[in-house]
Design a protein around this motif. Structure first.
Motif, PDB file in Angstrom:
ATOM      1  N   ARG A 181      38.557  31.951  61.373  1.00 53.71           N
ATOM      2  CA  ARG A 181      37.818  33.159  61.006  1.00 53.71           C
ATOM      3  C   ARG A 181      37.714  33.229  59.476  1.00 53.71           C
ATOM      4  N   GLU A 182      36.625  32.707  58.976  1.00 52.44           N
ATOM      5  CA  GLU A 182      36.475  32.506  57.536  1.00 52.44           C
ATOM      6  C   GLU A 182      36.350  33.813  56.774  1.00 52.44           C
ATOM      7  N   ARG A 183      35.792  34.839  57.410  1.00 48.15           N
ATOM      8  CA  ARG A 183      35.697  36.132  56.720  1.00 48.15           C
ATOM      9  C   ARG A 183      37.097  36.621  56.336  1.00 48.15           C
ATOM     10  N   ASP A 184      38.064  36.447  57.217  1.00 45.97           N
ATOM     11  CA  ASP A 184      39.422  36.922  56.933  1.00 45.97           C
ATOM     12  C   ASP A 184      40.040  36.165  55.764  1.00 45.97           C
ATOM     13  N   TYR A 185      39.796  34.867  55.707  1.00 46.76           N
ATOM     14  CA  TYR A 185      40.300  34.093  54.570  1.00 46.76           C
ATOM     15  C   TYR A 185      39.694  34.602  53.263  1.00 46.76           C
ATOM     16  N   ARG A 186      38.400  34.795  53.265  1.00 50.45           N
ATOM     17  CA  ARG A 186      37.723  35.216  52.028  1.00 50.45           C
ATOM     18  C   ARG A 186      38.204  36.591  51.567  1.00 50.45           C
ATOM     19  N   ASN A 187      38.580  37.435  52.518  1.00 48.62           N
ATOM     20  CA  ASN A 187      38.979  38.807  52.191  1.00 48.62           C
ATOM     21  C   ASN A 187      40.483  38.977  52.024  1.00 48.62           C
ATOM     22  N   ASP A 188      41.254  37.904  52.128  1.00 47.70           N
ATOM     23  CA  ASP A 188      42.718  37.986  52.027  1.00 47.70           C
ATOM     24  C   ASP A 188      43.296  38.930  53.073  1.00 47.70           C
ATOM     25  N   PHE A 189      42.705  38.920  54.271  1.00 49.31           N
ATOM     26  CA  PHE A 189      43.180  39.817  55.323  1.00 49.31           C
ATOM     27  C   PHE A 189      44.195  39.088  56.186  1.00 49.31           C
ATOM     28  N   SER A 190      45.318  39.742  56.471  1.00 49.80           N
ATOM     29  CA  SER A 190      46.338  39.150  57.328  1.00 49.80           C
ATOM     30  C   SER A 190      47.106  40.237  58.043  1.00 49.80           C
ATOM     31  N   VAL A 191      47.769  39.845  59.117  1.00 50.37           N
ATOM     32  CA  VAL A 191      48.684  40.715  59.858  1.00 50.37           C
ATOM     33  C   VAL A 191      50.002  39.975  59.983  1.00 50.37           C
ATOM     34  N   THR A 196      46.732  41.969  47.775  1.00 50.22           N
ATOM     35  CA  THR A 196      46.245  41.033  46.763  1.00 50.22           C
ATOM     36  C   THR A 196      45.274  41.780  45.863  1.00 50.22           C
ATOM     37  N   PRO A 197      44.989  41.267  44.675  1.00 50.63           N
ATOM     38  CA  PRO A 197      44.026  41.953  43.801  1.00 50.63           C
ATOM     39  C   PRO A 197      42.680  42.195  44.483  1.00 50.63           C
ATOM     40  N   ARG A 198      42.262  41.250  45.317  1.00 52.95           N
ATOM     41  CA  ARG A 198      40.965  41.388  45.976  1.00 52.95           C
ATOM     42  C   ARG A 198      40.950  42.585  46.922  1.00 52.95           C
ATOM     43  N   ASN A 199      41.958  42.696  47.801  1.00 56.12           N
ATOM     44  CA  ASN A 199      41.870  43.781  48.777  1.00 56.12           C
ATOM     45  C   ASN A 199      42.316  45.125  48.206  1.00 56.12           C
ATOM     46  N   VAL A 200      43.148  45.139  47.174  1.00 56.75           N
ATOM     47  CA  VAL A 200      43.497  46.406  46.534  1.00 56.75           C
ATOM     48  C   VAL A 200      42.257  47.028  45.899  1.00 56.75           C
ATOM     49  N   THR A 201      41.438  46.231  45.270  1.00 60.64           N
ATOM     50  CA  THR A 201      40.176  46.730  44.717  1.00 60.64           C
ATOM     51  C   THR A 201      39.277  47.245  45.826  1.00 60.64           C
ATOM     52  N   ASP A 202      39.234  46.516  46.908  1.00 69.03           N
ATOM     53  CA  ASP A 202      38.443  46.918  48.072  1.00 69.03           C
ATOM     54  C   ASP A 202      38.890  48.279  48.590  1.00 69.03           C
ATOM     55  N   ASN A 229      61.057  39.617  62.716  1.00 70.80           N
ATOM     56  CA  ASN A 229      59.973  39.568  61.735  1.00 70.80           C
ATOM     57  C   ASN A 229      58.658  39.300  62.441  1.00 70.80           C
ATOM     58  N   VAL A 230      57.764  40.287  62.379  1.00 76.25           N
ATOM     59  CA  VAL A 230      56.490  40.149  63.064  1.00 76.25           C
ATOM     60  C   VAL A 230      55.715  38.946  62.538  1.00 76.25           C
ATOM     61  N   ASN A 231      55.923  38.619  61.281  1.00 82.60           N
ATOM     62  CA  ASN A 231      55.208  37.494  60.711  1.00 82.60           C
ATOM     63  C   ASN A 231      55.582  36.186  61.401  1.00 82.60           C
ATOM     64  N   ASP A 232      56.779  36.144  61.993  1.00 80.08           N
ATOM     65  CA  ASP A 232      57.167  34.949  62.731  1.00 80.08           C
ATOM     66  C   ASP A 232      56.451  34.864  64.068  1.00 80.08           C
ATOM     67  N   VAL A 233      55.949  35.997  64.532  1.00 85.63           N
ATOM     68  CA  VAL A 233      55.308  36.051  65.838  1.00 85.63           C
ATOM     69  C   VAL A 233      53.800  35.937  65.716  1.00 85.63           C
ATOM     70  N   ASN A 234      53.242  36.606  64.757  1.00 87.34           N
ATOM     71  CA  ASN A 234      51.786  36.648  64.618  1.00 87.34           C
ATOM     72  C   ASN A 234      51.433  36.416  63.158  1.00 87.34           C
ATOM     73  N   ALA A 235      50.970  35.233  62.846  1.00 83.73           N
ATOM     74  CA  ALA A 235      50.700  34.891  61.452  1.00 83.73           C
ATOM     75  C   ALA A 235      49.388  35.509  61.002  1.00 83.73           C
ATOM     76  N   THR A 236      48.811  34.996  59.946  1.00 85.77           N
ATOM     77  CA  THR A 236      47.612  35.592  59.396  1.00 85.77           C
ATOM     78  C   THR A 236      46.544  35.774  60.458  1.00 85.77           C
ATOM     79  N   ALA A 237      45.791  36.858  60.323  1.00 86.99           N
ATOM     80  CA  ALA A 237      44.787  37.181  61.329  1.00 86.99           C
ATOM     81  C   ALA A 237      43.753  36.083  61.462  1.00 86.99           C
ATOM     82  N   SER A 238      43.446  35.398  60.375  1.00 86.15           N
ATOM     83  CA  SER A 238      42.438  34.357  60.426  1.00 86.15           C
ATOM     84  C   SER A 238      42.914  33.125  61.167  1.00 86.15           C
TER      85      SER A 238
END
Length: 431
Positions: A181-191, A196-202, A229-238
């Motif tokens: 999911r390339e949109r998520d990479y470009r937007n620094d979106f994760s769960v 990040t500077p990009r999404n804080v500005t957003d 740790n949820v990050n161990d279960v479900n990595a970045t949304a992309s």
């Protein structure tokens, strides 16, 4: 302390939602309210997003041939799904990380489903715990479960769902690995979320969403919190499938069927041969789905897969269509090609993102009104009156796209109407 319900929409937001006349309007309202990274997470698909686009575009290729001089003073949209009543041929599809669209937005979906008399399928990656949904909502509750590499997570989630009284288990099988999911990479979106500077500005450019989120807390995947740790279960949304189990197979599914005592729906099927095998395994329903185009790009639109799967299972299992439903006319077309019901994912999620429970209710109201009006205009006052005779023959559609018309309606060139499984006509509404 029990977590609160989803916050209610402000008066201003209720007015915005009330002005929406279509799912497209709700999508636009959601886009204005959400930061780009969150909207793209809801709205986007994998890679070039061909599957995402084609799911919705497939419906536009069909044309109706209505019947006239039929008494359509009233229409009956009731049906029976998995031996239970449903006021509409509609199921609320499971959607993960809904809390990013609206704080504890899963409650909004469950609330609207309960009020409407339809089933609500809760995602295992929801933003609220399944026990909380069970405690607060008394409608028909289904639980959707992914298959994690750590099998004890899957087993415990299913056990919790059974203990909480969920009547139906939905196993999603089209996610052995995560899509790109390339949109998520470009937007620094994760769960879980990373600043990040990009999404804080957003976020700064969308103060209404940011203030609401700050007041209610950044969402988590509540059903998975007990596993550390949820990050161990479900990595970045992309790359959401990174911690799901690519080894899951037919024997593993059969073991789940043996343990689960309720109804079983298998979601993510695109081939008739798989559907037949699932019926033999004991599945009660097949959900024709390609994960809304979020995983495999270039997959056949689900509407194109529907007739093959309906023919494959006949009367032995129910068949649901997932993907691309944006209009009441889409629901009718899905029913005409063999679906017993449709699953609503993004259509309701746009409403939730636009206004919480008010937005979800508006989305369902829009589709219900469109469905009823379409049935009246087609001369089909009951769901049992909807069939292939209301869809134009593929030879009449050939000027639109001959190859696609033949794919959808392969028998139509040889006969006045498309063959459809007999059982659809026998499925009378609930009395």
């Amino acid at each position: 302390m029990t977590p609160p319900d989803a916050p209610r929409a402000s008066r201003r937001r209720r007015k915005i939602v009330a002005r929406c006349r279509s799912i497209a309007d709700l999508r636009a309202a959601a886009r204005r309210r959400l930061p780009r990274s969150v909207f793209d997470f809801v709205d986007g698909g994998a890679e070039d997003e061909r599957t995402l686009t084609d799911n919705a575009a497939a419906f536009k290729l069909l044309r109706f041939q209505p019947k006239m001089l039929v008494d359509v003073t009233t229409v009956d949209m009731r049906t029976t799904l998995l031996d239970g009543p449903s006021a509409l041929p509609v199921i609320v599809a499971p959607y993960g990380a809904c809390g990013f669209s609206w704080p504890r937005g899963d409650h909004a979906g469950a609330e609207v489903a309960e009020a409407a008399g339809i089933a609500y399928a809760m995602s295992s990656t929801a933003s609220v715990a399944l026990e909380d949904i069970a405690a607060r909502h008394q409608g028909r509750r289904w639980f959707q479960c992914y298959i994690f590499r750590r099998r004890e997570i899957t087993a415990e989630l299913i056990a919790r769902a059974e203990k909480a009284g969920f009547e139906t288990l939905v196993i999603t099988v089209d996610l052995p690995v995560g899509g790109n999911r390339e949109r998520d990479y470009r937007n620094d979106f994760s769960v879980p979320f990373r600043y990040t500077p990009r999404n804080v500005t957003d976020f700064a450019l969308h103060p209404e969403w940011s203030i609401t989120t700050l007041r209610n807390g950044m969402p988590t995947l509540a059903n998975l919190a007990a596993f550390g740790n949820v990050n161990d279960v479900n990595a970045t949304a992309s790359s959401v499938g990174r911690n799901y189990d690519p080894s899951f197979n037919w024997d593993d599914l059969a073991a789940i069927r043996d343990r689960w005592r309720g109804k079983l729906v298998v979601k993510g099927i695109a081939r008739g041969e798989d559907a037949r095998r699932l019926v033999a395994l004991g599945a009660d329903a097949i959900a024709v789905s390609n994960h809304g185009g979020r995983q495999l790009d270039g997959a056949l639109p689900t509407l194109f897969c529907l007739p093959e799967i309906r023919d494959a299972v006949g009367r032995a299992a129910e068949v649901y269509l997932d993907g691309g439903i944006r209009r009441g006319t889409d629901i009718v077309k899905a029913l005409a090609l063999g679906a017993d019901a449709v699953m609503l994912g993004r259509s309701l999620l746009y409403g939730i993102a636009a206004g919480g429970a008010v937005g979800a209710r508006r989305a369902l109201d829009i589709l219900t009104q469109e469905l009823g009006r379409t049935m009246q205009l087609l001369g089909a006052p009951r769901l049992a009156d909807i069939g292939p005779h209301l869809i134009a023959r593929s030879d009449l559609l050939a000027h639109l796209d001959p190859s696609i018309a033949r794919t959808l309606l392969p028998e139509a060139d040889a006969s006045p109407a498309v063959a459809r499984p007999e059982h659809h006509y026998e499925k009378d509404p609930v009395s």
